[in-house]
Design a protein around this motif. Structure first.
Motif, PDB file in Angstrom:
ATOM      1  N   LEU A 171     133.456  49.148 141.816  1.00  0.00           N
ATOM      2  CA  LEU A 171     134.397  48.810 142.918  1.00  0.00           C
ATOM      3  C   LEU A 171     135.850  48.487 142.160  1.00  0.00           C
ATOM      4  O   LEU A 171     135.898  48.117 140.849  1.00  0.00           O
ATOM      5  CB  LEU A 171     133.886  47.232 143.244  1.00  0.00           C
ATOM      6  CG  LEU A 171     133.213  47.179 144.600  1.00  0.00           C
ATOM      7  CD1 LEU A 171     133.093  45.360 144.689  1.00  0.00           C
ATOM      8  CD2 LEU A 171     133.727  47.686 145.809  1.00  0.00           C
TER       9      LEU A 171
ATOM     10  N   ASP B 201     139.179  44.976 145.674  1.00  0.00           N
ATOM     11  CA  ASP B 201     138.266  44.756 146.191  1.00  0.00           C
ATOM     12  C   ASP B 201     137.107  43.693 146.155  1.00  0.00           C
ATOM     13  O   ASP B 201     136.717  43.092 146.924  1.00  0.00           O
ATOM     14  CB  ASP B 201     137.339  46.210 146.435  1.00  0.00           C
ATOM     15  CG  ASP B 201     138.112  47.231 147.428  1.00  0.00           C
ATOM     16  OD1 ASP B 201     138.804  46.970 148.483  1.00  0.00           O
ATOM     17  OD2 ASP B 201     137.789  48.553 147.170  1.00  0.00           O
TER      18      ASP B 201
ATOM     19  N   SER C 218     129.964  48.904 145.799  1.00  0.00           N
ATOM     20  CA  SER C 218     130.237  49.938 146.943  1.00  0.00           C
ATOM     21  C   SER C 218     129.508  50.639 147.652  1.00  0.00           C
ATOM     22  O   SER C 218     129.626  50.866 148.847  1.00  0.00           O
ATOM     23  CB  SER C 218     131.113  50.840 146.263  1.00  0.00           C
ATOM     24  OG  SER C 218     130.270  51.847 145.556  1.00  0.00           O
TER      25      SER C 218
ATOM     26  N   ARG D   5     133.420  45.631 153.796  1.00  0.00           N
ATOM     27  CA  ARG D   5     133.344  47.105 153.112  1.00  0.00           C
ATOM     28  C   ARG D   5     134.511  47.026 152.390  1.00  0.00           C
ATOM     29  O   ARG D   5     135.734  46.549 152.490  1.00  0.00           O
ATOM     30  CB  ARG D   5     133.211  47.734 154.044  1.00  0.00           C
ATOM     31  CG  ARG D   5     131.924  48.089 154.782  1.00  0.00           C
ATOM     32  CD  ARG D   5     132.011  49.266 155.823  1.00  0.00           C
ATOM     33  NE  ARG D   5     130.640  49.401 156.289  1.00  0.00           N
ATOM     34  CZ  ARG D   5     129.767  48.402 157.085  1.00  0.00           C
ATOM     35  NH1 ARG D   5     130.438  47.493 157.510  1.00  0.00           N
ATOM     36  NH2 ARG D   5     128.542  48.641 157.663  1.00  0.00           N
ATOM     37  N   PRO D   6     134.597  48.005 151.327  1.00  0.00           N
ATOM     38  CA  PRO D   6     135.753  47.971 150.239  1.00  0.00           C
ATOM     39  C   PRO D   6     136.783  48.871 151.036  1.00  0.00           C
ATOM     40  O   PRO D   6     136.614  49.550 151.755  1.00  0.00           O
ATOM     41  CB  PRO D   6     135.099  48.707 148.890  1.00  0.00           C
ATOM     42  CG  PRO D   6     133.832  49.439 149.390  1.00  0.00           C
ATOM     43  CD  PRO D   6     133.351  48.660 150.609  1.00  0.00           C
TER      44      PRO D   6
END
Lengths: 255, 255
Positions: free
Chosen positions: A156, A160, A181, A233-234
């Motif tokens: 990640l 994020d 992720s 979510r990233p």
């Protein structure tokens, strides 16, 4: 309002928390090396902080766990219920603290989240780690020595991760949750992205460092809880995240 | 020399240990009930004591663990490597502390023993536990209500336990060690011994209390390490140990 405290000094965090009476706690402090007694001292300091937080009216807390708690040779992706078999003092300390954290929250009704963070990259990372070491070598025009790079890891971007932690705090989720992720990329893809952006592909020496015999082929988070219960979510992709990281190192080193 | 300290108060045990600079530590303090947040607070307090002891020149320590750390449904007898699956907050806290204790000792070279104590009886036991409750009921001429009593448990007389702890401290052993007799007796044998010595067999109501459905049939220590590496074996037998316990309760209650 900023307060400063030495969490490792017995009694200090208790005093600070008694003064502040925070209702929310995000606890990220820890020792940065995988080995060393400091990992166990941070487990002790974290418990003092947890007890003081609860005893002074604390309501919601998120503590940083790690994918290092899991058995990396277990089936991938790793859910929060995957077997735990930490291989380092860091992982052992985080895993044991996770057990105490869960038991303590359950016994008292404190709303707590144990956030198991997977791999992270981005601006500000310690210089000897994979991405900074590669960036710094190539910025200096020197060879970047790496292992074979076929290991799959769930990375990640640090921005994020920060957003994920904020989303978790704001949610109703309790218990353990993976922060990752959900995708695993080969380390050679990360190395290659750095090299391409720096026109340094000729300097990359994949395989120059021998991988450990027991190294896990893949470490990937199952992010079902994060996606479904937190709804997060990233946002970053690897290309832009690496570009930002390189720009940061250029400023940092003047290269 | 006696010192008094509230180990649960953050900073207090660190201050005491800094004043005393002990070279040997036997840590037995804990909360006495299987549930409750106090178990996790004692884990935190125990870690502060451990860190302070090591940081102030401590060399040899023995901490009290418990058979409650093990999976009681695993193969018997339980060796120190038996699977751990604690079923209570007490067991969860002891198990997690054991992991931190082992890691901390390994990281620093501190000579430490994690002593997993099995079942104990004798003078001074809490009045609601099996032996005291049975003795007190029969001394009062009242019925003693118990479960079926077929559960096999590994009991040590408290005097034997004290000698075992002293022998462990004086030995070179490190790591986890079971403190038990190596034998498991049915609870009904213990109840029956109490009843016979008090001529109260007619007052015993085996089966009056329902045993839990998941109750383990047998919990027995493998004492190979204790016998071979410490060279210690129990001295008390059940007959004389129960007699001594009854005499203690007669004095205590004036019965």
């Amino acid at each position: 309002v900023w307060h400063q405290s030495d969490l490792l000094a017995p009694g200090e965090s208790s005093g600070l928390v008694a003064d502040c009476e925070p209702d929310t706690l995000l606890h990220l402090a820890w020792h940065v090396a995988a080995s060393g007694v400091e990992n166990f001292e941070w487990a002790r300091a974290s418990l003092e902080l947890l007890d003081a937080f609860r005893d002074n009216g604390g309501r919601r807390c998120v503590f940083a766990g790690s994918c290092a708690e899991y058995d990396w040779h277990a089936a991938q992706p790793l859910t929060e219920r995957a077997p735990r078999r930490p291989a380092t003092p860091y992982g052992i300390a985080k895993d044991a603290l996770a057990r105490l954290f869960a038991g303590s929250c359950e016994a008292t009704g404190l709303s707590g989240v144990w956030a198991r963070i997977f791999f992270v990259y981005g601006p500000g990372e310690a210089p000897n780690r994979l991405v900074p070491a590669t960036v710094r070598s190539l910025l200096a025009g020197e060879p970047a020595l790496t292992s074979h790079g076929r290991q799959l890891r769930d990375y990640l971007h640090v921005g994020d991760l920060a957003e994920a932690l904020a989303a978790v705090i704001a949610s109703d989720l309790t218990g353990a949750v993976n922060l990752g992720s959900g995708n695993a990329v080969p380390l050679r893809t990360i190395i290659g992205t750095v090299a391409r952006q720096l026109d340094g592909e000729h300097l990359v020496r994949l395989g120059a460092i021998e991988a450990r015999a027991d190294e896990a082929a893949e470490v990937r988070a199952d992010v079902t809880r994060l996606a479904n219960e937190v709804g997060w979510r990233p946002r970053h992709d690897l290309e832009s995240g690496i570009a930002e990281t390189i720009a940061w190192w250029r400023r940092e080193t003047g290269a």
